[in-house]
Design a protein around this motif. Structure first.
Motif, PDB file in Angstrom:
ATOM      1  N   THR A  58       0.852  -1.187   0.000  1.00 20.45           N
ATOM      2  CA  THR A  58       0.000   0.000   0.000  1.00 20.45           C
ATOM      3  C   THR A  58       0.883   1.229   0.000  1.00 20.45           C
ATOM      4  O   THR A  58       2.067   1.163   0.340  1.00 20.45           O
ATOM      5  CB  THR A  58      -0.938   0.023   1.224  1.00 20.45           C
ATOM      6  N   ARG A  60       0.899   5.614   0.950  1.00 26.96           N
ATOM      7  CA  ARG A  60       0.274   6.737   1.656  1.00 26.96           C
ATOM      8  C   ARG A  60       1.041   8.004   1.306  1.00 26.96           C
ATOM      9  O   ARG A  60       2.237   7.969   1.014  1.00 26.96           O
ATOM     10  CB  ARG A  60       0.322   6.524   3.178  1.00 26.96           C
ATOM     11  N   VAL A  67       3.234  11.504  10.068  1.00 23.97           N
ATOM     12  CA  VAL A  67       1.876  10.980   9.895  1.00 23.97           C
ATOM     13  C   VAL A  67       1.855   9.891   8.827  1.00 23.97           C
ATOM     14  O   VAL A  67       1.232   8.838   9.004  1.00 23.97           O
ATOM     15  CB  VAL A  67       0.899  12.121   9.530  1.00 23.97           C
ATOM     16  N   VAL A  68       2.542  10.138   7.725  1.00 25.57           N
ATOM     17  CA  VAL A  68       2.594   9.151   6.642  1.00 25.57           C
ATOM     18  C   VAL A  68       3.244   7.857   7.134  1.00 25.57           C
ATOM     19  O   VAL A  68       2.761   6.753   6.872  1.00 25.57           O
ATOM     20  CB  VAL A  68       3.373   9.707   5.426  1.00 25.57           C
ATOM     21  N   GLN A  69       4.330   7.984   7.866  1.00 26.80           N
ATOM     22  CA  GLN A  69       5.021   6.806   8.389  1.00 26.80           C
ATOM     23  C   GLN A  69       4.133   6.035   9.362  1.00 26.80           C
ATOM     24  O   GLN A  69       4.089   4.798   9.336  1.00 26.80           O
ATOM     25  CB  GLN A  69       6.312   7.231   9.077  1.00 26.80           C
ATOM     26  N   THR A  70       3.406   6.741  10.189  1.00 26.24           N
ATOM     27  CA  THR A  70       2.504   6.084  11.143  1.00 26.24           C
ATOM     28  C   THR A  70       1.389   5.342  10.425  1.00 26.24           C
ATOM     29  O   THR A  70       1.024   4.223  10.796  1.00 26.24           O
ATOM     30  CB  THR A  70       1.906   7.126  12.103  1.00 26.24           C
ATOM     31  N   GLN A  71       0.847   5.950   9.392  1.00 23.47           N
ATOM     32  CA  GLN A  71      -0.218   5.310   8.615  1.00 23.47           C
ATOM     33  C   GLN A  71       0.279   4.023   7.952  1.00 23.47           C
ATOM     34  O   GLN A  71      -0.419   2.999   7.947  1.00 23.47           O
ATOM     35  CB  GLN A  71      -0.751   6.276   7.552  1.00 23.47           C
ATOM     36  N   LEU A  72       1.473   4.066   7.426  1.00 27.58           N
ATOM     37  CA  LEU A  72       2.047   2.882   6.792  1.00 27.58           C
ATOM     38  C   LEU A  72       2.292   1.785   7.821  1.00 27.58           C
ATOM     39  O   LEU A  72       2.011   0.612   7.572  1.00 27.58           O
ATOM     40  CB  LEU A  72       3.368   3.241   6.095  1.00 27.58           C
ATOM     41  N   GLN A  74       0.751   1.319  10.662  1.00 30.34           N
ATOM     42  CA  GLN A  74      -0.522   0.766  11.111  1.00 30.34           C
ATOM     43  C   GLN A  74      -1.084  -0.222  10.103  1.00 30.34           C
ATOM     44  O   GLN A  74      -1.583  -1.301  10.472  1.00 30.34           O
ATOM     45  CB  GLN A  74      -1.522   1.901  11.365  1.00 30.34           C
ATOM     46  N   ALA A  75      -1.010   0.131   8.832  1.00 26.37           N
ATOM     47  CA  ALA A  75      -1.512  -0.762   7.784  1.00 26.37           C
ATOM     48  C   ALA A  75      -0.725  -2.066   7.760  1.00 26.37           C
ATOM     49  O   ALA A  75      -1.295  -3.155   7.623  1.00 26.37           O
ATOM     50  CB  ALA A  75      -1.438  -0.069   6.427  1.00 26.37           C
ATOM     51  N   THR A 139      -6.003  -4.105   4.651  1.00 21.90           N
ATOM     52  CA  THR A 139      -5.198  -2.882   4.726  1.00 21.90           C
ATOM     53  C   THR A 139      -4.135  -2.798   3.627  1.00 21.90           C
ATOM     54  O   THR A 139      -3.524  -1.745   3.433  1.00 21.90           O
ATOM     55  CB  THR A 139      -4.504  -2.783   6.093  1.00 21.90           C
TER      56      THR A 139
END
Length: 239
Positions: A58, A60, A67-72, A74-75, A139
């Motif tokens: 995925t 982001r 924020v981008v790193q955290t989203q990745l 989490q996925a 995800t």
């Protein structure tokens, strides 16, 4: 009293005389090969590919790198936890793949955002387990499907291909020797090389946009075949 001096002088002249001979002997070329033939022969066995690899990934993007790193993360963590529940050594191994985060630039060369990607790889011999797990992960989406031979499968057929190549090499060596008027031959040197040539993967997949609709379904895939090729090459002394 002069005798030792005379012996030393004679030895010196003798050494000087032998030096060119020794140098000439060292400079002698290797023996010239005669009646030597260079040959090669191959053996091949076609076998079904038994190792499936599915990559899920995925991307982001955003203005904040954290924020981008955290989203990745989490996925990936969600997908990894789900995949590990179905993991089985050799049947479905789970590992993380590439994880990248890099800046995005505007036309003035200034950073105006961040983009990243993460990857999870499912690999093993249990095709239904792997495809079923990949179909349930929400995800990440499937980015690549590949097939190969397991070490066990390759080793099993490599011996057959090698025996075939050796027999063909021996037959060719005997034929070449007879054609040149010799009655037999001896082996001088030989090398054996093996590799496998796989057919391109032939995955049958639903469109990525239908990911939500197939959350409980296995992803249909079809493995191809690989040809294990062994080549024997070397030289023989015809006699």
């Amino acid at each position: 009293m002069r005798t030792p001096t005379l012996i030393a002088v004679c030895a010196l002249f003798a050494g000087a005389a032998l030096a060119p001979a020794a140098m000439a002997q060292q400079a002698m070329p290797y023996e010239i090969l005669q009646n030597v033939a260079q040959l090669s022969a191959s053996g091949s066995v076609e076998v079904q590919q038994d190792l499936l690899s599915i990559s899920l990934s995925t991307t982001r993007d955003g203005t904040d790198a954290g924020v981008v790193q955290t989203q990745l993360k989490q996925a990936l963590d969600t997908a990894l936890a789900q995949a590990k529940q179905a993991a089985a050594p050799g049947q479905m191994d789970v590992r993380t793949g590439n994880f990248s985060l890099y800046p995005r630039y505007n036309k003035d060369g200034k950073i105006n955002g961040w983009q990243g990607s993460t990857e999870l790889v499912l690999e093993g011999k249990d095709f239904p387990r792997i495809t079923g797990t990949a179909g349930k992960i929400q995800t990440l989406t499937m980015s690549n499907v590949g097939f190969a031979l397991s070490r066990e499968q390759r080793a099993r057929v490599e011996g057959d291909a090698q025996a075939q190549a050796i027999e063909r090499f021996k037959a060719k060596a005997g034929e070449v020797a007879r054609n040149f008027g010799f009655s037999s031959y001896t082996l001088r040197e030989v090398s054996i090389n093996a590799n496998d040539q796989g057919s391109p993967p032939r995955p049958r997949m639903l469109a990525m946009s239908a990911k939500a609709e197939m959350s409980d379904a296995s992803i249909p895939v079809e493995a191809g075949k690989s040809t294990v090729l062994v080549t024997v090459s070397g030289s023989v002394q015809m006699k």
